[in-house]
Design an enzyme around this catalytic site. Structure first.
Site, PDB file in Angstrom:
ATOM      1  N   SER A  33       4.834   5.530   7.390  1.00 47.66           N
ATOM      2  CA  SER A  33       6.233   5.897   7.165  1.00 47.66           C
ATOM      3  C   SER A  33       6.502   6.649   5.868  1.00 47.66           C
ATOM      4  O   SER A  33       7.600   7.155   5.671  1.00 47.66           O
ATOM      5  CB  SER A  33       7.116   4.640   7.205  1.00 47.66           C
ATOM      6  OG  SER A  33       6.803   3.770   6.138  1.00 47.66           O
ATOM      7  N   LYS A  36      15.152  -0.410   4.309  1.00 53.96           N
ATOM      8  CA  LYS A  36      14.738   0.567   3.307  1.00 53.96           C
ATOM      9  C   LYS A  36      15.945   1.146   2.560  1.00 53.96           C
ATOM     10  O   LYS A  36      15.853   1.485   1.378  1.00 53.96           O
ATOM     11  CB  LYS A  36      13.920   1.675   3.961  1.00 53.96           C
ATOM     12  CG  LYS A  36      12.578   1.167   4.475  1.00 53.96           C
ATOM     13  CD  LYS A  36      11.683   2.273   4.988  1.00 53.96           C
ATOM     14  CE  LYS A  36      10.318   1.719   5.375  1.00 53.96           C
ATOM     15  NZ  LYS A  36       9.367   2.780   5.757  1.00 53.96           N
TER      16      LYS A  36
END
Length: 339
Positions: A234, A279
């Protein structure tokens, strides 16, 4: 008597607390991780430094115990997942960890390639072999190979890609034996393995491993990317942006704290990831001002839309920017005024 009762109760409570920590439940738990500056992690020889910073964002994930299970039930942005949602069928924790690290390695290679090509530099690869990511139970490789092994030769031959390796082994007949040269923990060993049909497709034969390419990217100037134990793909987009920024004379950070997430392929396409809401929480805590989020071509359930919603829910002032390809991020940064 009271003293004995007190001591006995204390022991029971202590044992329960210890059990709460070490007794694993059939779940994984994830929560917001950190937003980490990339400049100390990535170094391009002779690269320039910006006034601001690019940051990767992470989630913390591990097996749930009693405490983390309760935490997930009580608090926002702490999620529970059943084991089968995280581990592939028959996959062990060790194989899962290896898979995550190899996905990170592939992400780094793509990020370097994309950054250098966008900056106008040539890119070459040197193929070294294949990495074993998983060993299939009840297949010939079980007990002889393990996750993390590097296969450098088959029957004395080197191959140009994992596809060539698979084609070679797949052309064997059931009962044929192949000889593998394997590197494990810096030591080379030889394993002879007999191929056999796959249970799910008896017309195909193999030894029962899933694998990824082991290759080295060749670029000039050289670049070093130190990811330690960070796993998964990611961070690809943010790796690319940091490398590109160091390669170019222009400062693309322009004094801002810029976080983001998203996979990246060798063509520069940005893909979605899991846990983007967590996040956003991590980036907000780190003081990020801009966040690049995968747009998924405007999909209603895109990472971008979830990121916008999360930022609004936690009352964050982060500017969420949608990206489908790395050029979207670069174009945004080029138009961004100096802070």
């Amino acid at each position: 008597m009271r003293r004995k009762l007190f001591v006995g109760t204390s022991i029971v409570i202590t044992l329960m607390m210890i059990a709460g920590v070490f007794f694993s439940l059939p779940y994984y738990v994830s929560k917001p991780g950190i937003a980490k500056e990339l400049a100390p992690i990535i170094q391009v020889n002779g690269g320039s430094e910006g006034k601001g910073s690019f940051m990767l964002t992470t989630v913390r994930m591990g097996r749930a115990n009693i405490y983390s299970y309760v935490e997930a039930k009580l608090f926002d942005y702490v999620e529970l997942y059943p084991l089968e949602a995280i581990l592939h069928e028959t996959e062990t924790q060790e194989e899962y960890n290896a898979r995550q690290l190899h996905m990170m390695a592939g992400s780094k290679l793509n990020a370097i390639e994309v950054a250098y090509k966008n900056a106008g530099y040539p890119v070459e690869y040197e193929y070294k072999g294949v990495y074993v990511v998983q060993v299939v139970p009840d297949m010939p490789a079980e007990g002889k190979l393990q996750s993390g092994d590097r296969i450098i030769k088959v029957d004395g031959q080197k191959f140009a890609s994992s596809e060539n390796f698979i084609d070679y082994v797949g052309k064997k007949k059931a009962g044929d034996q192949i000889e593998l040269s394997v590197i494990r923990k810096d030591k080379t060993k030889t394993e002879k393995i007999t191929v056999q049909p796959f249970k799910e497709d008896p017309k195909k034969v193999g030894i029962g491993i899933s694998l990824v390419d082991d290759k080295e990217i060749i670029v000039n100037p050289k670049v070093t990317v130190k990811t330690d134990e960070i796993g998964g793909p990611s961070a690809g987009l943010m790796f690319s942006l940091e490398i590109y920024d160091q390669l170019m004379e222009e400062d693309f950070t322009k004094g801002y704290k810029i976080a983001g997430t998203g996979t990246i392929d060798s063509e520069g396409t940005v893909g979605p990831i899991g846990g983007i809401d967590q996040k956003i929480v991590a980036a907000d805590k780190a003081g990020a001002e801009i966040f690049f989020a995968p747009n998924e071509k405007g999909s209603k359930d895109s990472n971008y839309n979830l990121a916008v919603k999360t930022a609004r829910d936690i009352d964050s002032k982060i500017k969420i920017v949608p990206v489908d390809v790395i050029d979207d991020a670069i174009n945004y940064l080029q138009k961004l005024p100096m802070k």
